[in-house]
Every structure is written in C-alpha cells, then in structure tokens.
Design a protein around this motif. Structure first.
Motif, PDB file in Angstrom:
ATOM      1  N   ASP A  15       0.811  -1.217   0.000  1.00 40.78           N
ATOM      2  CA  ASP A  15       0.000   0.000   0.000  1.00 40.78           C
ATOM      3  C   ASP A  15       0.846   1.270   0.000  1.00 40.78           C
ATOM      4  O   ASP A  15       0.490   2.261  -0.638  1.00 40.78           O
ATOM      5  CB  ASP A  15      -0.924   0.038   1.218  1.00 40.78           C
ATOM      6  N   TYR A  18       1.977   2.261  -3.495  1.00 39.77           N
ATOM      7  CA  TYR A  18       0.861   2.810  -4.257  1.00 39.77           C
ATOM      8  C   TYR A  18       0.521   4.216  -3.752  1.00 39.77           C
ATOM      9  O   TYR A  18       0.311   5.125  -4.545  1.00 39.77           O
ATOM     10  CB  TYR A  18      -0.350   1.887  -4.144  1.00 39.77           C
ATOM     11  N   GLY A  19       0.491   4.389  -2.449  1.00 36.95           N
ATOM     12  CA  GLY A  19       0.198   5.695  -1.859  1.00 36.95           C
ATOM     13  C   GLY A  19       1.214   6.747  -2.252  1.00 36.95           C
ATOM     14  O   GLY A  19       0.859   7.884  -2.579  1.00 36.95           O
ATOM     15  N   TYR A  22       0.734   7.596  -5.939  1.00 31.91           N
ATOM     16  CA  TYR A  22      -0.465   8.421  -6.087  1.00 31.91           C
ATOM     17  C   TYR A  22      -0.186   9.853  -5.617  1.00 31.91           C
ATOM     18  O   TYR A  22      -0.523  10.814  -6.304  1.00 31.91           O
ATOM     19  CB  TYR A  22      -1.619   7.801  -5.289  1.00 31.91           C
ATOM     20  N   TYR A  25       2.141  11.730  -8.205  1.00 31.48           N
ATOM     21  CA  TYR A  25       1.753  11.940  -9.598  1.00 31.48           C
ATOM     22  C   TYR A  25       0.301  12.339  -9.822  1.00 31.48           C
ATOM     23  O   TYR A  25      -0.037  12.814 -10.914  1.00 31.48           O
ATOM     24  CB  TYR A  25       2.048  10.682 -10.431  1.00 31.48           C
ATOM     25  N   ASN A  26      -0.568  12.131  -8.865  1.00 31.85           N
ATOM     26  CA  ASN A  26      -1.993  12.339  -9.111  1.00 31.85           C
ATOM     27  C   ASN A  26      -2.314  13.731  -9.646  1.00 31.85           C
ATOM     28  O   ASN A  26      -2.956  13.861 -10.698  1.00 31.85           O
ATOM     29  CB  ASN A  26      -2.808  12.052  -7.844  1.00 31.85           C
ATOM     30  N   LYS A  44     -10.090  13.639 -13.498  1.00 32.15           N
ATOM     31  CA  LYS A  44      -9.858  12.922 -12.236  1.00 32.15           C
ATOM     32  C   LYS A  44     -10.274  11.466 -12.355  1.00 32.15           C
ATOM     33  O   LYS A  44      -9.580  10.570 -11.869  1.00 32.15           O
ATOM     34  CB  LYS A  44     -10.626  13.592 -11.097  1.00 32.15           C
ATOM     35  N   VAL A  47      -7.693   9.496 -14.477  1.00 31.50           N
ATOM     36  CA  VAL A  47      -6.463   9.240 -13.719  1.00 31.50           C
ATOM     37  C   VAL A  47      -6.713   8.173 -12.660  1.00 31.50           C
ATOM     38  O   VAL A  47      -5.898   7.258 -12.481  1.00 31.50           O
ATOM     39  CB  VAL A  47      -5.916  10.541 -13.098  1.00 31.50           C
ATOM     40  N   GLN A  48      -7.839   8.256 -11.979  1.00 30.58           N
ATOM     41  CA  GLN A  48      -8.167   7.256 -10.972  1.00 30.58           C
ATOM     42  C   GLN A  48      -8.246   5.862 -11.599  1.00 30.58           C
ATOM     43  O   GLN A  48      -7.726   4.898 -11.049  1.00 30.58           O
ATOM     44  CB  GLN A  48      -9.497   7.599 -10.286  1.00 30.58           C
ATOM     45  N   PHE A  51      -4.762   4.532 -12.206  1.00 28.89           N
ATOM     46  CA  PHE A  51      -4.127   4.032 -10.986  1.00 28.89           C
ATOM     47  C   PHE A  51      -4.727   2.696 -10.550  1.00 28.89           C
ATOM     48  O   PHE A  51      -3.999   1.802 -10.114  1.00 28.89           O
ATOM     49  CB  PHE A  51      -4.238   5.050  -9.853  1.00 28.89           C
ATOM     50  N   TRP A  55      -2.725  -0.855 -10.189  1.00 36.04           N
ATOM     51  CA  TRP A  55      -2.767  -1.656  -8.959  1.00 36.04           C
ATOM     52  C   TRP A  55      -3.240  -3.078  -9.255  1.00 36.04           C
ATOM     53  O   TRP A  55      -2.630  -4.049  -8.812  1.00 36.04           O
ATOM     54  CB  TRP A  55      -3.684  -0.990  -7.944  1.00 36.04           C
ATOM     55  N   LEU A  71       2.940   6.119 -16.813  1.00 40.33           N
ATOM     56  CA  LEU A  71       1.715   6.717 -16.286  1.00 40.33           C
ATOM     57  C   LEU A  71       1.161   7.778 -17.235  1.00 40.33           C
ATOM     58  O   LEU A  71      -0.045   7.818 -17.508  1.00 40.33           O
ATOM     59  CB  LEU A  71       1.962   7.320 -14.913  1.00 40.33           C
TER      60      LEU A  71
END
Length: 96
Positions: A15, A18-19, A22, A25-26, A44, A47-48, A51, A55, A71
């Motif tokens: 996690d 990934y966090g 995120y 780059y988010n 948004k 992009v979500q 990600f 994952w 990405l």
C-alpha cells in the motif's frame, strides 16, 4: 526510490508504494488529462482508473524504463479513447 523498486513494491501489493506513487503523480496527471478533456472531473476519473488498473495488473505490467512515462502514456491513451467515445456519442445525436 527507483522505478524497478517501485514496480516490485506494487507487484507485492504494498500500500505504501501505491500511496507514494499516487501522492507524487496524481495532481500532475489530472492537470495533464485536463489538457485533453477540458473537464476536471472527467480528468480525475480517468487518472483514478489508470491508478486502479496499475494496482490490479501490477504483476503483468512490463515497465522497462520510466514509471512516470508509463503513467503519462496510460493517461494520454485513456483520454484519447474517451474523446473518441464522446465523438461517437456526439455524432449519433445523443449530445444535442
């Protein structure tokens, strides 16, 4: 952390990796997507989805060089697909 280490961490479903990804780059990816879509909420969402895909498919994704480039290319391709979908809907008269 280098790209190979991050990818290995994602493959292990860590996690924190990934966090971190995120968090790093988010916002930039949302801004990038918005240059294609001119719709911040849709950007948004795109992009979500990118990600989430990363994952869920991290074991099978082959990234040889730059995770950042991967990405951005993923988001760009998703934006182009969305624009194509919107054009098809518009040409059918559904957006009139």
């Amino acid at each position: 952390m280098n790209t190979i280490t991050i990818i290995d961490s994602l493959r292990r479903k860590e996690d924190s990796a990934y966090g971190d990804l995120y968090a790093n780059y988010n916002q930039d990816l949302v801004s990038f997507a918005n240059t294609y879509l001119y719709d911040r909420d849709l950007a948004k969402d795109i992009v979500q989805e990118a990600f989430v895909y990363l994952w869920e498919n991290s074991e099978n994704i082959s990234i040889n060089h730059s995770l950042k480039n991967y990405l951005y290319a993923t988001v760009r391709n998703r934006c182009l697909n969305e624009l194509k979908r919107l054009k098809i809907v518009d040409s059918s008269g559904l957006l009139d």
